[in-house]
Design a protein around this motif. Structure first.
Motif, PDB file in Angstrom:
ATOM      1  N   GLY A  32      31.602  46.785  22.906  1.00  0.00           N
ATOM      2  CA  GLY A  32      31.617  46.446  24.325  1.00  0.00           C
ATOM      3  C   GLY A  32      30.921  45.131  24.625  1.00  0.00           C
ATOM      4  O   GLY A  32      31.324  44.388  25.523  1.00  0.00           O
ATOM      5  N   LEU A  33      29.872  44.828  23.859  1.00  0.00           N
ATOM      6  CA  LEU A  33      29.126  43.592  24.078  1.00  0.00           C
ATOM      7  C   LEU A  33      29.851  42.367  23.541  1.00  0.00           C
ATOM      8  O   LEU A  33      29.764  41.274  24.133  1.00  0.00           O
ATOM      9  CB  LEU A  33      27.747  43.688  23.416  1.00  0.00           C
ATOM     10  CG  LEU A  33      26.737  44.643  24.059  1.00  0.00           C
ATOM     11  CD1 LEU A  33      25.498  44.766  23.180  1.00  0.00           C
ATOM     12  CD2 LEU A  33      26.360  44.160  25.460  1.00  0.00           C
ATOM     13  N   LEU A  34      30.573  42.533  22.431  1.00  0.00           N
ATOM     14  CA  LEU A  34      31.135  41.374  21.738  1.00  0.00           C
ATOM     15  C   LEU A  34      32.642  41.196  21.918  1.00  0.00           C
ATOM     16  O   LEU A  34      33.172  40.156  21.529  1.00  0.00           O
ATOM     17  CB  LEU A  34      30.833  41.479  20.233  1.00  0.00           C
ATOM     18  CG  LEU A  34      29.347  41.507  19.835  1.00  0.00           C
ATOM     19  CD1 LEU A  34      29.207  41.583  18.316  1.00  0.00           C
ATOM     20  CD2 LEU A  34      28.624  40.282  20.378  1.00  0.00           C
ATOM     21  N   SER A  35      33.311  42.186  22.465  1.00  0.00           N
ATOM     22  CA  SER A  35      34.768  42.096  22.581  1.00  0.00           C
ATOM     23  C   SER A  35      35.219  42.109  24.042  1.00  0.00           C
ATOM     24  O   SER A  35      34.662  42.841  24.865  1.00  0.00           O
ATOM     25  CB  SER A  35      35.431  43.261  21.846  1.00  0.00           C
ATOM     26  OG  SER A  35      36.830  43.254  22.050  1.00  0.00           O
ATOM     27  N   HIS A  36      36.225  41.296  24.332  1.00  0.00           N
ATOM     28  CA  HIS A  36      36.873  41.318  25.639  1.00  0.00           C
ATOM     29  C   HIS A  36      38.363  41.636  25.471  1.00  0.00           C
ATOM     30  O   HIS A  36      39.185  41.287  26.314  1.00  0.00           O
ATOM     31  CB  HIS A  36      36.705  39.977  26.352  1.00  0.00           C
ATOM     32  CG  HIS A  36      35.313  39.738  26.858  1.00  0.00           C
ATOM     33  ND1 HIS A  36      34.269  39.372  26.031  1.00  0.00           N
ATOM     34  CD2 HIS A  36      34.786  39.845  28.112  1.00  0.00           C
ATOM     35  CE1 HIS A  36      33.168  39.237  26.747  1.00  0.00           C
ATOM     36  NE2 HIS A  36      33.452  39.516  28.003  1.00  0.00           N
ATOM     37  N   SER A  37      38.695  42.288  24.364  1.00  0.00           N
ATOM     38  CA  SER A  37      40.084  42.595  24.059  1.00  0.00           C
ATOM     39  C   SER A  37      40.659  43.567  25.087  1.00  0.00           C
ATOM     40  O   SER A  37      39.978  44.469  25.570  1.00  0.00           O
ATOM     41  CB  SER A  37      40.183  43.209  22.661  1.00  0.00           C
ATOM     42  OG  SER A  37      41.500  43.655  22.403  1.00  0.00           O
ATOM     43  N   GLY A  82      37.528  46.379  28.776  1.00  0.00           N
ATOM     44  CA  GLY A  82      37.700  45.913  30.145  1.00  0.00           C
ATOM     45  C   GLY A  82      36.982  46.768  31.176  1.00  0.00           C
ATOM     46  O   GLY A  82      36.650  46.281  32.274  1.00  0.00           O
ATOM     47  N   LEU A  83      36.736  48.035  30.855  1.00  0.00           N
ATOM     48  CA  LEU A  83      36.025  48.910  31.788  1.00  0.00           C
ATOM     49  C   LEU A  83      34.584  48.466  31.996  1.00  0.00           C
ATOM     50  O   LEU A  83      33.947  48.865  32.974  1.00  0.00           O
ATOM     51  CB  LEU A  83      36.058  50.358  31.290  1.00  0.00           C
ATOM     52  CG  LEU A  83      37.429  51.045  31.326  1.00  0.00           C
ATOM     53  CD1 LEU A  83      37.349  52.444  30.728  1.00  0.00           C
ATOM     54  CD2 LEU A  83      37.966  51.111  32.756  1.00  0.00           C
ATOM     55  N   LEU A  84      34.082  47.634  31.099  1.00  0.00           N
ATOM     56  CA  LEU A  84      32.736  47.079  31.260  1.00  0.00           C
ATOM     57  C   LEU A  84      32.771  45.722  31.940  1.00  0.00           C
ATOM     58  O   LEU A  84      31.728  45.107  32.151  1.00  0.00           O
ATOM     59  CB  LEU A  84      32.060  46.946  29.882  1.00  0.00           C
ATOM     60  CG  LEU A  84      31.951  48.226  29.053  1.00  0.00           C
ATOM     61  CD1 LEU A  84      31.312  47.929  27.710  1.00  0.00           C
ATOM     62  CD2 LEU A  84      31.157  49.288  29.812  1.00  0.00           C
ATOM     63  N   HIS A  85      33.984  45.280  32.282  1.00  0.00           N
ATOM     64  CA  HIS A  85      34.144  43.954  32.873  1.00  0.00           C
ATOM     65  C   HIS A  85      35.052  43.992  34.104  1.00  0.00           C
ATOM     66  O   HIS A  85      35.867  43.102  34.319  1.00  0.00           O
ATOM     67  CB  HIS A  85      34.704  42.981  31.832  1.00  0.00           C
ATOM     68  CG  HIS A  85      33.892  42.907  30.579  1.00  0.00           C
ATOM     69  ND1 HIS A  85      32.680  42.255  30.506  1.00  0.00           N
ATOM     70  CD2 HIS A  85      34.107  43.435  29.341  1.00  0.00           C
ATOM     71  CE1 HIS A  85      32.187  42.358  29.281  1.00  0.00           C
ATOM     72  NE2 HIS A  85      33.031  43.081  28.566  1.00  0.00           N
ATOM     73  N   GLY A  86      34.900  45.058  34.885  1.00  0.00           N
ATOM     74  CA  GLY A  86      35.574  45.094  36.179  1.00  0.00           C
ATOM     75  C   GLY A  86      36.850  45.899  36.253  1.00  0.00           C
ATOM     76  O   GLY A  86      37.422  46.019  37.348  1.00  0.00           O
ATOM     77  N   TRP A  87      37.352  46.440  35.151  1.00  0.00           N
ATOM     78  CA  TRP A  87      38.554  47.252  35.229  1.00  0.00           C
ATOM     79  C   TRP A  87      38.269  48.555  35.978  1.00  0.00           C
ATOM     80  O   TRP A  87      37.159  49.054  35.990  1.00  0.00           O
ATOM     81  CB  TRP A  87      39.054  47.609  33.834  1.00  0.00           C
ATOM     82  CG  TRP A  87      39.690  46.476  33.091  1.00  0.00           C
ATOM     83  CD1 TRP A  87      39.605  45.144  33.375  1.00  0.00           C
ATOM     84  CD2 TRP A  87      40.484  46.581  31.912  1.00  0.00           C
ATOM     85  NE1 TRP A  87      40.291  44.406  32.457  1.00  0.00           N
ATOM     86  CE2 TRP A  87      40.846  45.268  31.533  1.00  0.00           C
ATOM     87  CE3 TRP A  87      40.913  47.640  31.126  1.00  0.00           C
ATOM     88  CZ2 TRP A  87      41.627  44.997  30.421  1.00  0.00           C
ATOM     89  CZ3 TRP A  87      41.681  47.381  30.006  1.00  0.00           C
ATOM     90  CH2 TRP A  87      42.044  46.063  29.660  1.00  0.00           C
ATOM     91  N   GLN A  88      39.322  49.106  36.579  1.00  0.00           N
ATOM     92  CA  GLN A  88      39.200  50.364  37.314  1.00  0.00           C
ATOM     93  C   GLN A  88      39.369  51.535  36.357  1.00  0.00           C
ATOM     94  O   GLN A  88      40.394  51.661  35.682  1.00  0.00           O
ATOM     95  CB  GLN A  88      40.269  50.445  38.411  1.00  0.00           C
ATOM     96  CG  GLN A  88      40.178  51.681  39.297  1.00  0.00           C
ATOM     97  CD  GLN A  88      38.923  51.690  40.159  1.00  0.00           C
ATOM     98  OE1 GLN A  88      38.437  50.642  40.558  1.00  0.00           O
ATOM     99  NE2 GLN A  88      38.399  52.867  40.438  1.00  0.00           N
ATOM    100  N   PRO A  89      38.382  52.428  36.249  1.00  0.00           N
ATOM    101  CA  PRO A  89      38.503  53.565  35.322  1.00  0.00           C
ATOM    102  C   PRO A  89      39.461  54.623  35.854  1.00  0.00           C
ATOM    103  O   PRO A  89      39.730  54.702  37.056  1.00  0.00           O
ATOM    104  CB  PRO A  89      37.078  54.102  35.250  1.00  0.00           C
ATOM    105  CG  PRO A  89      36.469  53.724  36.565  1.00  0.00           C
ATOM    106  CD  PRO A  89      37.073  52.389  36.924  1.00  0.00           C
TER     107      PRO A  89
END
Length: 205
Positions: A107-112, A38-45
């Motif tokens: 990171g490329l293939l998972s949105h878990s 999720g950090l690669l898709h908008g989550w706050q680190p």
């Protein structure tokens, strides 16, 4: 590399049993060191460079002693094979490259939303490198290129079967993307590294 994986788990296991620190250490370690897609898709680190550091730190954390033992047994066997033909620096290079490759592919293939931890991506990278070297070491005069390629593909198929078995045994809770990326990076690294001490194979007729 074994120590860098064993030490964190020993510390977290001791904290789990209240021997040191706090039982909160394990969830905190995952919160800050695991790979969170999720950090690669908008989550706050949690900290500024976490989306970068997680590509490597995830490989030094495990879900518990059984996860660690399984990975370290495989690492011990494959590591010895690698060190028979390459020096320690090159071994570490393959290991880190495979860990990064595994994290990248995950990171490329998972949105878990579940955190991913473990050294298996790096270990599958070592396995991929070993397959390439075994293929390169085959006496070219004794085997046709087609047969040598078939043996390499057979080895890769074996890794696929291992992943399917692990996926089934773990009820689908397997980061196969990490294994895939680690293997591909290990294959690439094996092709780029200069030849060292080839393993001589006896070909049986």
């Amino acid at each position: 590399m074994i120590l860098t994986s064993v030490l964190p788990e020993l510390i977290l296991l001791s904290a789990d049993f209240g021997l040191i620190g706090s039982p909160r250490w394990r969830p905190l370690a995952y919160q800050y060191g695991a790979f969170w897609a999720g950090l690669l898709h908008g989550w706050q680190p949690n900290f500024a460079v976490q989306p970068v550091t997680m590509f490597l730190t995830h490989a030094f954390l495990h879900t518990g002693p059984m996860h660690l033992i399984g990975n370290m047994l495989a690492l011990g066997v494959l590591g010895q094979m690698i060190l028979e033909r390459h020096n320690t620096g090159q071994f570490i290079l393959i290991y880190i490259a495979a860990a990064l490759g595994g994290g990248t592919t995950y990171g490329l293939l998972s949105h878990s939303a579940v955190p991913m931890v473990g050294a298996s991506g790096a270990i599958f990278g070592l396995a991929g490198a070993q397959l390439v070297w075994r293929w390169q070491d085959q006496p070219k005069g004794d085997l046709s290129h087609l047969r040598r390629l078939a043996e390499l593909c057979g080895g890769m198929l074996g890794l696929v079967v291992i992943n399917l078995l692990m996926w089934w045994l773990q009820d689908g809770q397997l980061a196969w993307q990490t294994h895939l990326g680690g293997t591909l990076m290990g294959v690439a690294a094996a092709g780029l590294l200069p030849a060292q001490r080839p393993i001589l194979l006896k070909i049986r007729s």
